[in-house]
Motif scaffolding. Structure first.
Motif, PDB file in Angstrom:
ATOM      1  N   GLU A  70      41.723-122.582 -50.538  1.00 36.86           N
ATOM      2  CA  GLU A  70      42.664-122.556 -51.701  1.00 36.86           C
ATOM      3  C   GLU A  70      44.022-122.845 -50.781  1.00 36.86           C
ATOM      4  N   VAL A  71      44.369-122.492 -49.711  1.00 37.02           N
ATOM      5  CA  VAL A  71      45.791-122.725 -49.089  1.00 37.02           C
ATOM      6  C   VAL A  71      45.801-124.162 -48.825  1.00 37.02           C
ATOM      7  N   ASP A  73      44.290-126.426 -50.512  1.00 29.83           N
ATOM      8  CA  ASP A  73      44.596-126.993 -52.054  1.00 29.83           C
ATOM      9  C   ASP A  73      45.973-126.840 -52.461  1.00 29.83           C
ATOM     10  N   ALA A  74      46.569-125.801 -52.251  1.00 26.54           N
ATOM     11  CA  ALA A  74      47.819-125.537 -52.696  1.00 26.54           C
ATOM     12  C   ALA A  74      48.739-126.159 -52.097  1.00 26.54           C
ATOM     13  N   GLY A  75      48.689-126.511 -50.832  1.00 26.47           N
ATOM     14  CA  GLY A  75      49.437-127.496 -50.010  1.00 26.47           C
ATOM     15  C   GLY A  75      49.600-128.605 -50.170  1.00 26.47           C
ATOM     16  N   ALA A  76      48.209-129.332 -50.770  1.00 26.55           N
ATOM     17  CA  ALA A  76      48.247-130.608 -51.124  1.00 26.55           C
ATOM     18  C   ALA A  76      49.141-130.879 -52.564  1.00 26.55           C
ATOM     19  N   CYS A  77      48.764-129.886 -53.326  1.00 29.05           N
ATOM     20  CA  CYS A  77      49.273-129.815 -54.630  1.00 29.05           C
ATOM     21  C   CYS A  77      50.870-129.493 -54.713  1.00 29.05           C
ATOM     22  N   CYS A  78      51.442-128.945 -53.603  1.00 26.60           N
ATOM     23  CA  CYS A  78      52.808-128.832 -53.417  1.00 26.60           C
ATOM     24  C   CYS A  78      53.369-129.992 -52.795  1.00 26.60           C
ATOM     25  N   GLY A  79      52.485-131.188 -52.579  1.00 23.70           N
ATOM     26  CA  GLY A  79      53.137-132.532 -52.086  1.00 23.70           C
ATOM     27  C   GLY A  79      52.987-132.686 -50.602  1.00 23.70           C
ATOM     28  N   MET A  80      52.327-131.884 -49.887  1.00 20.03           N
ATOM     29  CA  MET A  80      52.357-131.781 -48.646  1.00 20.03           C
ATOM     30  C   MET A  80      51.006-132.812 -48.224  1.00 20.03           C
ATOM     31  N   SER A  81      51.325-133.891 -47.126  1.00 18.84           N
ATOM     32  CA  SER A  81      50.384-134.590 -46.746  1.00 18.84           C
ATOM     33  C   SER A  81      49.404-133.785 -45.883  1.00 18.84           C
ATOM     34  N   PRO A  82      48.192-134.299 -45.478  1.00 23.28           N
ATOM     35  CA  PRO A  82      46.971-133.189 -44.661  1.00 23.28           C
ATOM     36  C   PRO A  82      47.576-132.920 -43.252  1.00 23.28           C
TER      37      PRO A  82
END
Lengths: 180, 368
Positions: A70-71, A73-82
């Protein structure tokens, strides 16, 4: 993972044969580095890395597995690259695991006997480690020196164990609080 | 808010792993609840909309922007979709404070404005005075608020909420319902909320889709789905326990009534034009269509059907009493939930013979 289950003497033997000047790999490395790896300190470093990689991988892998999906996923949805998720979120979360791995590896290397003896021999000032010195002292019936050196290694091992346990607990605590 | 206002269209057809077959639309400013049992594919559907899972086939479109199209091989990553996502356990970054969590989602605005904007959002979700706390030191409700602030701070094109109230206690949940209901009025974007709790959908959603084993069973307003379930599977998912067999005995098109012979009773239901007289049908009635006090109070009006029952058992559960009653001439039992104070006032007890009224407009004939 093979080094985890192979006897150290066997690993040392294969490294000695594989990296020795009789082998094509040993000759290639000798030509590249200008010196042979066997019976040399640099050879001990290479052998220690190879032997200890599995000991490092396991705690690091466990630490990354403990990061909830989830963390990420949340990072990706916050616009962060992998890559950004890795550096800004995952690495700060897994550092106790990484440090545990480093401490474990270092203490394991310090006490290594079989691989060191096979690969480096017992050359004073070059490849003679504390573990081999203890063996030499016992062979020479110098139990006082062997006892002192063993005590140093014992204290180091206890400290390393305490440190890794504390770091593991810290990592475990973080995971529990994340899942609450 | 300066969101890009557009509707979301979603059509997914996936056979492998977790099968999903659904097509629906969520308008801007609308809260769409995705309801269904656990393991039915709700969260997977949400992840597909977020771009976290790639569907096998289908199309996901936000306004004119194609987020996913299997025909044209178009696929936008979650970063490109610019959405707000609140996972089930909030997915807060444990190494960052509440404020830093919100700041982390603000990379679309200049650095100098991020702190103040994040503080504004924490205030808007009623999280006062806790910006420097780590998630581990926040309560469930506070974490939920931080996650919501973080999702909304991105000024997302859509907001996705995965079981947003499942990880908080009852009291916090009630408070958060009110807050989300208020917030809903300020949002002009599609909001998709996954929940397995039907009451949440009834309370907060403008429309709902019912999903079971990956299949979309029905969509409509929560009241529509509850009172007009398409078939038995939907009725069961909606928790309707009163399903009975009957025969159509007359059709009155002018009064919009379909007359049913049910045991020894003749009951009037909402008009179902495609049925011939003599057809065997299955009908259903939600709990709110069953009245215990109308008859005894002499208030039975024409829209009610009278039914003779014998109470078989009663069970007090909190503020309500569950009643199972046999109906004269009918094999199946009637299940009803009555407010406890009313049950006590009417003296409802096992063995008691009484009459109940069934509201005609809430009697619904299921599709075969």
């Amino acid at each position: 993972m093979v080094p985890l289950v192979l006897p150290p003497t066997v690993i040392g033997y294969y490294l000695l044969v594989g990296l020795g000047s009789q082998s094509w790999l040993g000759q290639l490395l000798e030509n590249l580095l200008g010196q042979q790896l066997v019976f040399h300190f640099s050879g001990l470093v290479v052998a220690s890395i190879l032997v200890n990689i599995p000991f490092a991988i396991q705690p690091i892998q466990r630490a990354f597995e403990a990061v909830p999906e989830e963390v990420r996923d949340a990072g990706a949805c916050c616009g962060m690259s992998p890559l950004k998720v890795l550096f800004r979120i995952e690495l700060p979360m897994v550092w106790p695991g990484v440090l545990t791995a480093l401490v474990l590896c270092f203490s394991h290397v310090l006490g290594e006997f079989g691989v060191v003896l096979m690969m480096g021999g017992n050359i004073a000032g070059e490849t003679k480690t504390i573990a081999i010195s203890i063996y030499d002292s016992v062979q020479a019936f110098d139990f006082a020196s062997a006892g002192q050196m063993s005590l140093v290694l014992l204290l180091f091992a206890i400290t390393a164990l305490a440190l890794t346990t504390s770091l593991s607990r810290r990592l475990g605590g973080m995971n529990v609080s994340r899942r609450r | 808010m300066s969101q890009d206002v557009a509707d979301l269209y979603c059509k997914i057809d996936q056979q492998r792993d977790i099968p999903i077959d659904a097509e629906f639309c969520c308008s801007a400013g609308e809260v769409l609840a995705v309801v269904g049992p656990s393991g039915g594919g709700k969260s997977t559907l949400l992840r597909m909309i977020a771009g976290l899972t790639k569907p096998e086939r289908g199309e996901i479109r936000h306004g004119d922007c194609q987020w996913f199209n299997s025909e044209t091989h178009q696929y936008l990553s979650p970063q490109q979709r610019h959405l707000g996502y609140v996972p089930q356990h909030f997915g807060l970054f444990p190494n960052m404070t509440a404020l830093e969590n919100v700041v982390a989602a603000l990379d679309h605005i200049p650095k100098s404005q991020r702190q103040s904007r994040a503080k504004d959002w924490l205030e808007r979700v009623n999280l006062h005075g806790l910006p420097d706390r780590l998630p581990a030191n926040l309560s469930g409700g506070q974490r939920q608020r931080v996650a919501l602030a973080r999702a909304l701070a991105r000024e997302p094109s859509i907001l996705l909420l995965d079981e947003p109230f499942s990880a908080v206690d009852r009291e916090t949940r009630e408070r958060l319902y009110l807050e989300l209901a208020r917030l809903k009025e300020q949002l002009s974007i599609p909001v998709i909320m996954v929940t397995h709790d039907l009451n949440e959908a009834l309370l907060l959603a403008d429309r709902m889709i019912l999903i079971s084993q990956g299949k979309l069973l029905q969509q409509g307003t929560p009241r529509e789905v509850l009172t007009r379930p398409r078939n038995e599977a939907v009725a069961k998912q909606m928790g309707l326990r009163n399903m009975f067999d009957a025969h159509v005995v007359a059709q009155e098109e002018d009064r919009q009534i379909t007359w049913l012979k049910f045991g020894e009773h003749l009951i009037a239901s909402t008009y179902f034009d495609s049925l011939d007289v003599g057809t065997k049908v299955r009908w259903v009635i939600p709990n709110q269509g069953i009245r215990f006090n109308s008859i005894t109070k002499g208030r039975l009006c024409r829209s009610f059907n009278k039914l003779n029952i014998t109470i078989a058992s009663t069970l007090a559960m909190g503020e309500t009493m569950r009643i199972v009653a046999s109906i004269k001439g009918v094999k199946h039992h009637l299940n009803a939930e009555v407010p406890l104070h009313l049950a006590q006032k009417l003296g409802l007890a096992p063995g008691m013979e009484t009459e109940v009224a069934l509201k005609s407009e809430l009697i619904h004939i299921l599709e075969r």
